[in-house]
Design an enzyme around this catalytic site. Structure first.
Site, short mmCIF file in Angstrom:
data_model
loop_
_atom_site.label_atom_id
_atom_site.label_comp_id
_atom_site.label_asym_id
_atom_site.label_seq_id
_atom_site.Cartn_x
_atom_site.Cartn_y
_atom_site.Cartn_z
N HIS A 20 0.97 -1.15 -0.16
CA HIS A 20 -0.07 0.05 0.32
C HIS A 20 0.89 1.24 -0.06
O HIS A 20 1.98 1.26 0.48
CB HIS A 20 -0.83 0.08 1.22
CG HIS A 20 -2.15 -0.93 0.84
ND1 HIS A 20 -1.87 -2.53 1.06
CD2 HIS A 20 -3.31 -0.71 0.83
CE1 HIS A 20 -3.20 -2.93 0.90
NE2 HIS A 20 -4.10 -1.90 0.45
N PRO A 21 0.42 2.22 -0.84
CA PRO A 21 1.19 3.62 -0.85
C PRO A 21 0.83 4.21 0.60
O PRO A 21 -0.01 4.16 1.50
CB PRO A 21 0.50 4.14 -1.92
CG PRO A 21 -0.99 3.59 -1.75
CD PRO A 21 -0.84 2.29 -1.49
N GLU A 68 -9.52 6.70 -3.89
CA GLU A 68 -9.90 6.63 -2.71
C GLU A 68 -9.36 7.81 -1.87
O GLU A 68 -9.98 8.41 -1.00
CB GLU A 68 -9.34 5.35 -2.07
CG GLU A 68 -10.26 4.03 -2.46
CD GLU A 68 -9.71 2.66 -2.42
OE1 GLU A 68 -10.39 1.88 -2.85
OE2 GLU A 68 -8.34 2.69 -1.92
#
Length: 165
Positions: free
Chosen positions: A67-68, A83
Site C-alpha cells: 500500500h502507498p 480513494e
C-alpha cells in the site's frame, strides 16, 4: 460485473478481474478462488479475507507494504488514487503535505510498514487524527489494525466492482 459471472470465471480470469482488490497482491484472489461459489458479496469478501488470514505473516506484511503512503505523490494503483482523492488527500496544502509526510515517516520508522486507513468517507482531518492516535500503539496491534483496514478497503472495492453499496 455480477456475482454469477464471477462464480463462473476460470482461476486466471478471476485473478485478472479481482487481483487488484488487494493492492498489488493478486495471490489473495488466487487463493480465494478455491472457495467458490459465493452466494453474496459478503461471502466473496470473507473468502478473500480468509486467504489473507491463512497466509504466512511474511505474506501479510508484504500485502501491507504494497500500500502507498497516504497523501504521497508516488505512483499508486488507480483504486488508491480515487480513494485518496475522495478524502481530499490529493489537494493538500503545502503545510498539510509536510505534516502527512512527517507522520508517514514516523509511522513507517516505528512499525516497518505504511499507515493503512480505509479513507472512503473520511475527511483530511479524520485521516490526520487517526494517524496521530495510532502512532503510539504497540506494533502487534498496528499490524492487525492495518490488516483490518485493508479488509475494509477491499470490501469497498468489491462493492464498487459489483455495483453494490
Amino acid at each position: 460485473m455480477n456475482l454469477a459471472a464471477i462464480n463462473h470465471l476460470s482461476r486466471e480470469a478471476f485473478v485478472e478481474q479481482l487481483g487488484w482488490v488487494f493492492e498489488h497482491s493478486p495471490w489473495v484472489a488466487e487463493k480465494a478462488w478455491e472457495r467458490r461459489p459465493w452466494a453474496s458479496l459478503e461471502a466473496l469478501h470473507h473468502s478473500l479475507v480468509q486467504a489473507v488470514q491463512e497466509a504466512p505473516k511474511e505474506a501479510q506484511l508484504a500485502l501491507i507494504r504494497a500500500h502507498p503512503d497516504l497523501g504521497s505523490r508516488a505512483r499508486m494503483a488507480q483504486a488508491s488514487v480515487s480513494e485518496q482523492k475522495g478524502a481530499g488527500l490529493d489537494a493538500l496544502t503545502p503545510a498539510e503535505f509536510e505534516r502527512i509526510q512527517t507522520l508517514n515517516r514516523a509511522y513507517t520508522d516505528r512499525f516497518g510498514f505504511p499507515f493503512i486507513l480505509a479513507v472512503r468517507g473520511k475527511s483530511k482531518a479524520e485521516v490526520f487524527k487517526a494517524m496521530e492516535e495510532r502512532l503510539p500503539n504497540p506494533p502487534e496491534l498496528e499490524f492487525e489494525t492495518a490488516l483490518e483496514e485493508i479488509y475494509k478497503i477491499a470490501r469497498f472495492r468489491l462493492a464498487d466492482l459489483l455495483g453494490q453499496d
